[in-house]
Design a protein around this motif. Structure first.
Motif, mmCIF file in Angstrom:
data_model
loop_
_atom_site.group_PDB
_atom_site.id
_atom_site.type_symbol
_atom_site.label_atom_id
_atom_site.label_comp_id
_atom_site.label_asym_id
_atom_site.label_seq_id
_atom_site.Cartn_x
_atom_site.Cartn_y
_atom_site.Cartn_z
ATOM 1 N N UNK A 164 0.836 -1.210 0.000
ATOM 2 C CA UNK A 164 0.000 0.000 0.000
ATOM 3 C C UNK A 164 0.871 1.261 0.000
ATOM 4 N N UNK A 165 1.952 1.225 0.760
ATOM 5 C CA UNK A 165 2.803 2.417 0.911
ATOM 6 C C UNK A 165 3.673 2.643 -0.331
ATOM 7 N N UNK A 166 3.991 1.562 -1.024
ATOM 8 C CA UNK A 166 4.758 1.617 -2.278
ATOM 9 C C UNK A 166 6.075 2.373 -2.132
ATOM 10 N N UNK A 167 6.747 2.176 -1.022
ATOM 11 C CA UNK A 167 8.065 2.750 -0.864
ATOM 12 C C UNK A 167 8.102 4.238 -0.557
ATOM 13 N N UNK A 168 6.950 4.859 -0.405
ATOM 14 C CA UNK A 168 6.902 6.312 -0.183
ATOM 15 C C UNK A 168 7.596 6.717 1.128
ATOM 16 N N UNK A 169 7.351 5.939 2.173
ATOM 17 C CA UNK A 169 7.996 6.211 3.465
ATOM 18 C C UNK A 169 8.474 4.885 4.048
ATOM 19 N N UNK A 170 9.406 4.919 5.015
ATOM 20 C CA UNK A 170 9.858 3.659 5.613
ATOM 21 C C UNK A 170 8.732 2.967 6.389
ATOM 22 N N UNK A 171 8.722 1.640 6.317
ATOM 23 C CA UNK A 171 7.754 0.831 7.070
ATOM 24 C C UNK A 171 8.531 -0.026 8.072
ATOM 25 N N UNK A 172 8.271 0.176 9.347
ATOM 26 C CA UNK A 172 9.003 -0.527 10.408
ATOM 27 C C UNK A 172 8.144 -1.601 11.048
ATOM 28 N N UNK A 173 8.758 -2.730 11.348
ATOM 29 C CA UNK A 173 8.080 -3.771 12.132
ATOM 30 C C UNK A 173 8.342 -3.496 13.604
#
Lengths: 246, 185, 352
Positions: C311-320
Motif C-alpha cells: 500500500x505504501x509503495x516505498x513512499x515512506x519507511x515501514x518498520x516492524x
C-alpha cells in the motif's frame, strides 16, 4: 416389422447422452440400476447424491437429480451434513474404492459408527481408474497395476481391505451387502441389495452400504469382453458376494 | 473514566469468581465492564490472576493492562511483579492474613479476609469477604448488585453456598465501615 | 429488540451466529476455539439446529460443506493448526461458491498469510474479518453470514486467545441482515425443476462442461469485493507523522499505546484493518502520504507488513514493531502484548 415390442428402455433420470467411460466399464450399469430404483421408488424430488472423485465423477452431469460434488474421500462427511439438515431427503453417496477405502477410510468408518441415515455406494474395481491404473487399498494380491508392475505383493504393498465386512462390524451400520455387475444375475442381485439399502434409509434404521464390484478392463490390462471373467476369477474370491448385515 | 482492578492470588482462593462477580455486578448496574482471567492448569495452588476494567463507555483498555487503579491481593506470591503497575495513589487491598501489609509505605487497605472467613467456618470464602470490603471501600458498584451477581454466577453444584457467601460479602463490607469509623473517630 | 450481556468473545460470537440464522456447526476441540464448540453444542439444539462434534477437522469441514450446500447457514471454528487441515475444502468451497463462515481463533497472529492468501490450491479468496472486541465479534459474525450469502463466498473471522476468553459487555442488534429467502444454487432435491450439480468442477447445469467459465465466475467477483467490502478503523490521522497499523485484538493494545503516545504529545495516528482481505490499501496509502513513517505491530515474524508495504509503495519507511510472542502455553499470550513495550517501540521509531 409392424409389431415391435418394447423390451428395454433407460430411465428418465439418465439424461439422454452417452457416458464417456471406457468400453466394458462396470460403473455405468451400476449407476443405471441406482437411477432406475430412484425412479421406481418415486424419490427423484427428494434425492441428493453426494459424489466422490473418480471416473464416475462424469456421472453428475448426466444424472437428472441434485448432486453435491465432494472432494476425494470426503463424501461421507458431506452426506452427513446434508442428511442432518435435510432429514427428509433421500441421500446417497457414490464413491470408488480409491475414494472410500484409500483416501477417505476414516470418513466412512465414522459415518457408519454414528449410524448416519444415508446410503453409501462404493464401486470397487480394485484399481485407480481415473489416474490410469494404480494400486488402491482394495487391489488384490497378485494384481498388476502401474505401481505394482509385478503384481501386488503382501510384503511390499500390504493386504487388500474388505470394506463391507469392516463396516458391518460397526454398531451404527444397519444394512451391508456386496454385489457385482459382471453378469445379468449379478446385476439383478445388485438391484435387490440397493433396494434393501434404500429401504433401510427410508425406514430410518441407520447407515447402509452396498459395495458393487465393477469391471475395469482398461486398467486391468485386458480386452473389454474379458472384464467379467477377470472380475469373477480375481475379485470374487477375495470379496465374496451376498448380504453381510441386515 | 476506566477503573482497572487486578485480582491476584492462588488457585482455590476464588480469584476468578471474585472478578467475574464484580464485572457482572458492574454490567447489571448499567456500566461497561471487561474481564480477563489468566490461570494455569493447576486448579489449586497455582498462580491465578484476573483483570476487571469498569467504565461508562465501551472499554478501551486491553485485557492485559499497563497500569491499574487498584490491586486486590489475596496471596503474596505474584504481588511484587504486579505492584509496578499500580498507579501513584492507587489502592492496594491486601489479605493481611497472608500478605505482609508493610509495603514500601504504600497506602494499603488491610482486610483479614482469610481469618474472617475462617471465623465464619468457611475458609474457602475469603474472596467474598475481600470483595465485600472492596466494594464497600471503593463504591464502584453497590453491594446489593454484587450479592445478586454472586448468586447468579454460582454453578448449580454450588448454589447451596449462596447464603453463606452473601453473609461473607456483608462481613467484609462491615469490616471496612467499622475501620473507616474507627479512622474517623 | 436488542439485548445486552457480559459474555466471553467466543460465546458472544457464537450467540451472534445463531441469531444470524446459523443452524449447523461442526468442530473438533482445539484451544482456543473450543468454547465455540461447547456453546454451539448447547445452543443449536435449542433452536432446532445441529452441532456435530466431528472426529477430525477434515470431517468437520466436510459436514459444514454438506449443510451449507443445502442452503443452511453453517459455521466452523478451529485454530490455525486445525484450519490447516481444512485448506483443501476451503479452496474448493470457494470454487463451488458455497457460503460458509469459518472462524480461526489463532494462537498469536501467525495465521495472517494462511487467512489472506489461503493455504489451499487455486485462485480462491476468503473475505477475512478481524474483530478487536467482543462487541465487534458480535457485529462481524452478523456481517460474515451476510457477506457469505451476498457474494456466495466463504468468509473467515480471525480472532485469538484474548478475543476468545475476554468477557465484555455486548449488545445483540435486533436483526442486522435478513437471510436471503431464495438460494437457487442450493441442492434441495430436484422438485419441480431439473437436477442441478453444486460442484467446484463446473457449472450447475447438467450436460455443461465449461470448467473455465465456472472458475471464472467464482473469481471474477474478487474485484467487486475489493471495491465494496474494505473496512478499517482509523484514529488521529489528520496530523500523524507516524502511522501505526495493527489488526485484531492485539490491535487494541496498539491503539491504547497510540493514545498514550498522543497524551505525551507525539503525533501518532492509527489504522486497524477490520477486513484483512480485502486489505484497506487505500486507507493505509492515504495515511502514509502525510506521514514520515509507518510502524506495523503484529504478533508474528512479519506478514501483514507485506500488505502495508504494497500500500505504501516505498513512499515512506515501514518498520516492524511486533514479533513472535508466546508464553509457555503456546497460545499466543506472550510478553509483547504489553502496552508499555509497544509505546517504547512507537517512541523509538518516532524519534528516528
Amino acid at each position: 416389422m409392424s409389431h415391435l415390442e418394447k423390451v428395454f428402455e433407460t430411465t428418465d433420470l439418465l439424461l439422454r447422452t452417452e457416458h464417456s467411460l471406457c468400453p466394458g466399464c462396470g460403473e455405468p450399469v451400476a449407476l443405471r440400476t441406482i437411477l432406475e430404483l430412484i425412479g421406481e421408488l418415486g424419490l427423484r424430488e427428494r434425492t441428493i447424491c453426494v459424489a466422490g472423485i473418480g471416473c464416475y465423477t462424469a456421472f453428475p452431469m448426466i444424472m437428472d437429480v441434485d448432486v453435491l460434488q465432494a472432494l476425494h474421500g470426503r463424501a461421507p462427511s458431506v452426506a452427513t451434513g446434508v442428511k442432518r439438515v435435510r432429514p427428509d431427503a433421500f441421500v446417497f453417496t457414490m464413491q470408488g474404492d480409491g475414494d472410500m477405502v484409500s483416501e477417505g477410510l476414516q470418513e466412512v468408518l465414522h459415518a457408519a459408527a454414528r449410524g448416519e441415515k444415508f446410503t453409501a455406494v462404493v464401486f470397487n474395481n480394485a484399481v485407480f481408474g481415473e489416474t490410469g491404473g494404480h494400486m488402491t487399498a482394495t487391489t488384490v494380491l497378485g494384481q498388476h497395476t502401474k505401481t505394482t508392475i509385478g503384481g501386488r505383493d503382501r510384503e511390499r504393498h500390504g493386504n487388500p481391505i474388505r470394506i463391507a465386512e469392516l463396516i458391518a462390524q460397526l454398531d451404527g451400520s444397519a444394512y451391508v451387502a456386496r454385489a457385482a455387475v459382471h453378469t445379468p444375475s449379478g446385476i439383478k442381485l445388485a438391484r435387490q441389495y440397493l433396494h434393501d439399502a434404500f429401504r433401510t434409509q427410508l425406514d430410518g434404521k441407520g447407515f447402509s452400504l452396498v459395495e458393487i464390484l465393477t469391471m475395469c478392463p482398461t486398467d486391468w490390462f485386458v480386452p473389454p469382453d474379458q472384464g467379467p471373467a477377470f472380475l469373477e476369477r480375481n475379485l470374487v474370491p477375495i470379496y465374496p458376494l451376498g448380504v453381510i448385515k441386515h | 473514566m476506566e477503573r482497572e482492578i487486578v485480582f491476584t492470588g492462588i488457585g482455590g482462593q476464588g480469584i476468578q469468581l471474585m472478578a467475574k462477580v464484580l464485572a457482572q455486578a458492574a454490567v447489571d448496574a448499567g456500566r461497561h465492564a471487561m474481564l480477563f482471567g489468566l490461570y494455569g492448569g493447576a486448579m489449586r495452588g497455582g498462580p491465578s490472576e484476573s483483570t476487571v476494567v469498569i467504565g461508562d463507555a465501551p472499554i478501551e483498555a486491553p485485557p492485559i493492562v499497563p497500569a491499574c487503579w487498584s490491586i486486590v491481593a489475596m496471596h503474596p506470591s505474584a504481588l511484587p511483579a504486579l505492584l509496578a503497575k499500580l498507579r501513584p495513589g492507587g489502592l492496594l487491598f491486601a489479605n493481611e492474613t497472608l500478605v505482609d501489609v508493610a509495603l514500601d509505605g504504600r497506602a494499603v487497605v488491610p482486610v483479614p479476609a482469610t481469618r474472617l472467613a475462617e471465623e465464619s467456618g468457611n475458609v474457602m470464602g475469603a474472596g467474598m469477604v475481600m470483595l465485600g470490603a472492596f466494594v464497600a471501600h471503593t463504591a464502584v458498584v453497590p453491594l446489593e448488585r454484587v450479592v445478586a451477581a454472586m448468586r447468579a454466577a454460582l454453578p448449580p453444584h454450588r448454589t447451596r453456598m449462596a447464603d453463606a457467601n452473601a453473609a461473607l460479602l456483608a462481613r467484609g463490607a462491615e469490616r471496612v465501615r467499622t475501620a473507616q469509623h474507627a479512622g474517623a473517630a | 429488540m436488542s439485548e445486552r450481556a457480559l459474555m466471553e468473545g467466543s460465546a458472544a460470537m457464537a450467540e451472534s451466529a445463531v441469531r444470524a440464522g446459523c443452524r449447523f456447526y461442526a468442530g473438533y476441540p482445539i484451544t482456543p476455539s473450543t468454547e465455540i464448540l461447547e456453546y454451539m453444542s448447547v445452543r443449536l439444539p435449542e433452536v432446532g439446529g445441529t452441532c456435530m462434534n466431528a472426529e477430525s477437522e477434515i470431517e468437520a469441514i466436510g459436514m459444514v460443506w454438506g449443510a451449507a450446500g443445502c442452503g443452511v447457514r453453517s459455521m466452523i471454528a478451529s485454530t490455525g493448526q486445525g484450519i490447516s487441515l481444512m485448506q483443501e475444502s476451503f479452496a474448493e468451497l470457494a470454487n463451488a461458491q458455497i457460503p460458509i463462515v469459518a472462524v480461526n481463533m489463532c494462537r498469536g497472529q501467525a495465521d495472517y498469510f494462511q487467512a489472506t492468501r489461503g493455504g489451499g490450491h487455486g485462485d480462491y479468496r476468503f473475505i477475512v474479518l478481524a474483530p478487536a472486541s467482543a462487541q465487534e465479534a458480535v457485529d462481524l459474525a452478523q456481517l460474515a453470514f451476510h457477506l457469505a450469502d451476498e457474494w456466495r463466498n466463504p468468509v473467515m473471522i480471525m480472532g485469538d486467545f484474548l478475543l476468545s476468553h475476554t468477557s465484555e459487555l455486548v449488545e445483540f442488534p435486533a436483526a442486522a441482515f435478513p437471510e436471503p429467502s431464495a438460494k437457487p444454487w442450493a441442492v434441495t432435491g430436484a422438485n419441480g425443476r431439473r437436477g442441478i450439480t453444486l460442484s467446484p468442477l463446473g457449472p450447475p447445469e447438467k450436460l455443461s462442461t465449461d470448467i473455465a467459465a465456472a472458475l471464472g465466475a467464482a473469481t471474477a467477483k474478487h474485484a467487486a469485493i475489493r471495491a465494496a467490502e474494505t473496512r478499517a478503523e482509523t484514529a488521529h490521522l489528520d496530523d500523524a507523522e507516524l502511522v501505526v497499523v495493527a489488526f485484531g485484538f492485539p490491535g487494541r493494545f496498539a491503539r491504547y499505546a497510540v493514545r498514550l503516545a498522543r497524551e505525551r504529545g507525539l503525533r501518532v495516528g492509527f489504522v486497524r484493518p477490520i477486513s484483512l482481505w480485502p486489505f484497506p490499501r487505500d486507507v493505509v496509502a492515504t495515511a502514509a502520504q502525510r506521514a514520515r513513517a509507518v510502524a506495523v505491530f503484529e504478533l508474528n515474524a512479519g506478514q501483514m507488513i507485506e500488505d502495508v508495504e504494497l500500500a505504501v509503495r516505498g513512499r515512506v519507511p515501514v518498520h516492524a514493531i511486533g514479533g513472535i510472542s508466546h508464553d509457555h502455553s503456546g497460545f499466543g499470550v506472550g510478553p509483547l502484548l504489553n502496552v508499555d513495550y509497544i509505546l517504547e517501540r512507537i517512541e523509538a521509531v518516532y524519534a528516528a
